[in-house]
Motif scaffolding. Structure first.
Motif, PDB file in Angstrom:
ATOM      1  N   MET A 225     -31.505  10.911 -43.646  1.00  0.00           N
ATOM      2  CA  MET A 225     -31.843  10.380 -42.499  1.00  0.00           C
ATOM      3  C   MET A 225     -32.938   8.809 -42.378  1.00  0.00           C
ATOM      4  N   LEU A 226     -33.586   9.462 -43.389  1.00  0.00           N
ATOM      5  CA  LEU A 226     -34.820   8.222 -43.448  1.00  0.00           C
ATOM      6  C   LEU A 226     -34.488   7.776 -43.887  1.00  0.00           C
ATOM      7  N   CYS A 227     -33.697   7.213 -44.378  1.00  0.00           N
ATOM      8  CA  CYS A 227     -32.728   5.548 -45.096  1.00  0.00           C
ATOM      9  C   CYS A 227     -32.073   5.187 -44.397  1.00  0.00           C
ATOM     10  N   TYR A 228     -31.200   6.159 -43.703  1.00  0.00           N
ATOM     11  CA  TYR A 228     -30.759   5.577 -42.399  1.00  0.00           C
ATOM     12  C   TYR A 228     -31.263   4.882 -41.366  1.00  0.00           C
ATOM     13  N   ALA A 229     -32.944   4.911 -41.272  1.00  0.00           N
ATOM     14  CA  ALA A 229     -33.253   4.460 -40.031  1.00  0.00           C
ATOM     15  C   ALA A 229     -34.058   3.213 -40.629  1.00  0.00           C
ATOM     16  N   ILE A 230     -34.187   2.992 -42.058  1.00  0.00           N
ATOM     17  CA  ILE A 230     -35.193   2.296 -42.405  1.00  0.00           C
ATOM     18  C   ILE A 230     -33.882   1.140 -42.715  1.00  0.00           C
ATOM     19  N   HIS A 231     -32.979   1.613 -43.155  1.00  0.00           N
ATOM     20  CA  HIS A 231     -31.813   0.238 -43.685  1.00  0.00           C
ATOM     21  C   HIS A 231     -31.528  -0.225 -41.810  1.00  0.00           C
ATOM     22  N   LEU A 232     -31.515   0.670 -40.911  1.00  0.00           N
ATOM     23  CA  LEU A 232     -31.286  -0.146 -39.415  1.00  0.00           C
ATOM     24  C   LEU A 232     -32.334  -0.875 -38.493  1.00  0.00           C
ATOM     25  N   ILE A 233     -33.799  -0.594 -38.610  1.00  0.00           N
ATOM     26  CA  ILE A 233     -34.638  -1.229 -38.568  1.00  0.00           C
ATOM     27  C   ILE A 233     -34.976  -2.387 -39.150  1.00  0.00           C
ATOM     28  N   ILE A 234     -35.329  -2.597 -40.342  1.00  0.00           N
ATOM     29  CA  ILE A 234     -35.390  -3.613 -41.417  1.00  0.00           C
ATOM     30  C   ILE A 234     -34.390  -4.854 -40.994  1.00  0.00           C
ATOM     31  N   TRP A 235     -33.264  -4.120 -40.691  1.00  0.00           N
ATOM     32  CA  TRP A 235     -31.708  -5.313 -40.151  1.00  0.00           C
ATOM     33  C   TRP A 235     -31.689  -5.506 -38.756  1.00  0.00           C
ATOM     34  N   THR A 236     -31.838  -4.651 -37.971  1.00  0.00           N
ATOM     35  CA  THR A 236     -32.494  -5.065 -36.223  1.00  0.00           C
ATOM     36  C   THR A 236     -33.399  -6.233 -36.884  1.00  0.00           C
ATOM     37  N   VAL A 250     -25.274  -3.854 -30.382  1.00  0.00           N
ATOM     38  CA  VAL A 250     -23.970  -2.943 -30.108  1.00  0.00           C
ATOM     39  C   VAL A 250     -23.419  -3.183 -31.509  1.00  0.00           C
ATOM     40  N   GLY A 251     -23.768  -3.580 -32.288  1.00  0.00           N
ATOM     41  CA  GLY A 251     -23.081  -3.010 -33.806  1.00  0.00           C
ATOM     42  C   GLY A 251     -23.849  -1.974 -34.365  1.00  0.00           C
ATOM     43  N   ILE A 252     -25.618  -2.992 -34.332  1.00  0.00           N
ATOM     44  CA  ILE A 252     -26.467  -1.381 -34.977  1.00  0.00           C
ATOM     45  C   ILE A 252     -26.118  -0.063 -34.048  1.00  0.00           C
ATOM     46  N   ALA A 253     -26.358   0.422 -32.974  1.00  0.00           N
ATOM     47  CA  ALA A 253     -26.155   0.926 -32.049  1.00  0.00           C
ATOM     48  C   ALA A 253     -24.737   2.278 -31.852  1.00  0.00           C
ATOM     49  N   ALA A 254     -23.857   0.781 -32.560  1.00  0.00           N
ATOM     50  CA  ALA A 254     -22.311   1.884 -33.679  1.00  0.00           C
ATOM     51  C   ALA A 254     -22.944   2.766 -35.296  1.00  0.00           C
ATOM     52  N   ALA A 255     -23.221   1.891 -35.519  1.00  0.00           N
ATOM     53  CA  ALA A 255     -24.177   2.442 -36.620  1.00  0.00           C
ATOM     54  C   ALA A 255     -24.945   3.565 -36.697  1.00  0.00           C
ATOM     55  N   ALA A 256     -26.136   3.986 -35.679  1.00  0.00           N
ATOM     56  CA  ALA A 256     -26.953   4.579 -35.418  1.00  0.00           C
ATOM     57  C   ALA A 256     -26.285   6.093 -35.452  1.00  0.00           C
ATOM     58  N   LEU A 257     -25.287   6.120 -33.993  1.00  0.00           N
ATOM     59  CA  LEU A 257     -24.939   7.076 -33.537  1.00  0.00           C
ATOM     60  C   LEU A 257     -24.027   7.541 -34.919  1.00  0.00           C
ATOM     61  N   GLN A 258     -23.405   6.682 -35.591  1.00  0.00           N
ATOM     62  CA  GLN A 258     -22.575   7.440 -36.695  1.00  0.00           C
ATOM     63  C   GLN A 258     -23.711   8.189 -37.565  1.00  0.00           C
ATOM     64  N   ALA A 259     -24.645   7.847 -37.897  1.00  0.00           N
ATOM     65  CA  ALA A 259     -25.713   8.210 -38.451  1.00  0.00           C
ATOM     66  C   ALA A 259     -25.991   9.106 -38.550  1.00  0.00           C
ATOM     67  N   TRP A 283     -17.644   3.234 -42.457  1.00  0.00           N
ATOM     68  CA  TRP A 283     -17.580   2.446 -40.984  1.00  0.00           C
ATOM     69  C   TRP A 283     -18.436   1.942 -40.889  1.00  0.00           C
ATOM     70  N   LEU A 284     -19.505   2.588 -40.954  1.00  0.00           N
ATOM     71  CA  LEU A 284     -21.371   2.154 -40.315  1.00  0.00           C
ATOM     72  C   LEU A 284     -21.385   0.644 -41.304  1.00  0.00           C
ATOM     73  N   GLY A 285     -20.821   0.819 -41.964  1.00  0.00           N
ATOM     74  CA  GLY A 285     -21.451  -0.905 -42.308  1.00  0.00           C
ATOM     75  C   GLY A 285     -20.397  -2.206 -41.092  1.00  0.00           C
ATOM     76  N   ALA A 286     -18.959  -1.397 -41.269  1.00  0.00           N
ATOM     77  CA  ALA A 286     -17.909  -2.193 -40.516  1.00  0.00           C
ATOM     78  C   ALA A 286     -18.390  -2.254 -39.005  1.00  0.00           C
ATOM     79  N   SER A 287     -19.663  -1.896 -38.619  1.00  0.00           N
ATOM     80  CA  SER A 287     -19.939  -1.837 -37.203  1.00  0.00           C
ATOM     81  C   SER A 287     -21.052  -2.672 -37.169  1.00  0.00           C
ATOM     82  N   ALA A 290     -19.299  -5.790 -37.947  1.00  0.00           N
ATOM     83  CA  ALA A 290     -18.438  -6.843 -36.194  1.00  0.00           C
ATOM     84  C   ALA A 290     -19.362  -7.038 -35.846  1.00  0.00           C
ATOM     85  N   GLY A 291     -21.029  -6.150 -35.445  1.00  0.00           N
ATOM     86  CA  GLY A 291     -21.605  -6.786 -34.434  1.00  0.00           C
ATOM     87  C   GLY A 291     -22.104  -8.114 -33.928  1.00  0.00           C
ATOM     88  N   VAL A 292     -22.166  -8.097 -36.503  1.00  0.00           N
ATOM     89  CA  VAL A 292     -22.602 -10.115 -36.364  1.00  0.00           C
ATOM     90  C   VAL A 292     -21.644 -10.965 -36.058  1.00  0.00           C
TER      91      VAL A 292
END
Length: 299
Positions: A225-236, A250-259, A283-287, A290-292
């Motif tokens: 879960m920490l790795c998911y968070a770091i990934h999404l924070i850096i990309w955001t 929106v795409g990042i939020a969809a990915a976070a919900l999947q995590a 699907w997380l990567g696809a989200s 899609a946002g980008v």
């Protein structure tokens, strides 16, 4: 012709043709980087090169991985019937197929530019090292994280390096934020491949394989879960600094919900739940992609 059909079926099984999750995990961050580098649609040529190259190189990687792991895989229920492990495909056949696929992928890269070609060589070296890292590195998923993220700087090099085959350097073609995206993506790889390793933890402990799931022990779920968070924070952070807006978020939020959903799948550490979470990661990567893509298309 009839005799060749069973061999073809074995080769398709070897490269995991019926399991596209593996190449999709590679593809989505690469396409995200391609769109960001091009500030929108990158053109059909580069799209074809990176889609085809991703599928082909992942297939080549499967050949090398199965040869390297054949003595371990026979002791793991999930992998015991793989073509090389079971002896239905010889080591020579697997390596020949892997080399042929790698050459096809390299031919595609040659249609881009020198920085992309040099980066592809580095990416290939890391890909070849990964299967053996599992014998000496406590968290070999970190090596896989770099290997599975190397399409990101290659995408930037292909777009920003131009088509001139004169003297060009990788630093000139790959900006710092591309390497930042690679680092962020490597944490995502570490998250989903730890989920994958959790599936085989008992078998890996018995045969002496090193994995992040074993090394992290009872902190495995928290680490994922920490790795998911770091990934999404850096990309955001990098996405926002590059001007990406609402649809990207929106795409990042969809990915976070999947995590968060993946947490519900892996918290009990059941094999079925961990494997389901791993497979669903594309699907997380696809989200995120899609946002980008949507954000850049609406500028």
């Amino acid at each position: 012709m009839i005799a060749a059909a069973p061999r073809l079926a074995l080769y398709l099984d070897l490269i995991r043709w019926d399991r596209p999750a593996g190449w999709l995990l590679l593809l989505w961050p690469t396409l995200s980087a391609l769109w960001i580098a091009a500030d929108g649609f990158p053109g059909w040529h580069l799209l074809m090169v990176f889609v085809a190259g991703t599928v082909i190189m992942r297939s080549a990687g499967c050949c090398v991985n199965d040869v390297a792991d054949r003595d371990f895989d026979r002791h793991v229920k999930r992998t015991a019937e793989r073509p090389v492990t079971s002896g239905r495909v010889s080591v020579r056949e697997a390596l020949t197929l892997g080399a042929a696929l790698a050459l096809v992928a390299f031919a595609l890269v040659l249609t881009t530019n020198p920085p992309t070609v040099w980066l592809s060589c580095a990416g290939l070296a890391i890909t070849l090292l990964y299967p053996f890292a599992k014998r000496v590195v406590s968290i070999p998923q970190a090596v896989l994280g770099v290997a599975f993220s190397f399409g990101i700087p290659m995408a930037f090099a292909a777009v920003l390096g131009g088509r001139d085959w004169g003297l060009q350097s990788v630093p000139d073609a790959v900006p710092p934020h591309a390497w930042g995206l690679l680092i962020g993506n490597a944490f995502w790889v570490l998250a989903y491949d730890t989920e994958y390793a959790m599936v085989d933890r008992d078998d890996d402990l018995r045969i002496g394989m090193k994995t992040s799931a074993i090394t992290l022990g009872r902190f495995d779920v928290a680490a994922v879960m920490l790795c998911y968070a770091i990934h999404l924070i850096i990309w955001t952070w990098l996405g926002r600094s590059l001007g990406l807006g609402l649809w990207f978020l929106v795409g990042i939020a969809a990915a976070a919900l999947q995590a968060l959903w993946h947490y519900s799948l892996i918290r009990a550490r059941a094999r079925e739940g961990c494997f389901k979470a791993f497979v669903a990661n594309h699907w997380l990567g696809a989200s995120v992609f899609a946002g980008v893509a949507i954000d850049l298309s609406l500028r």
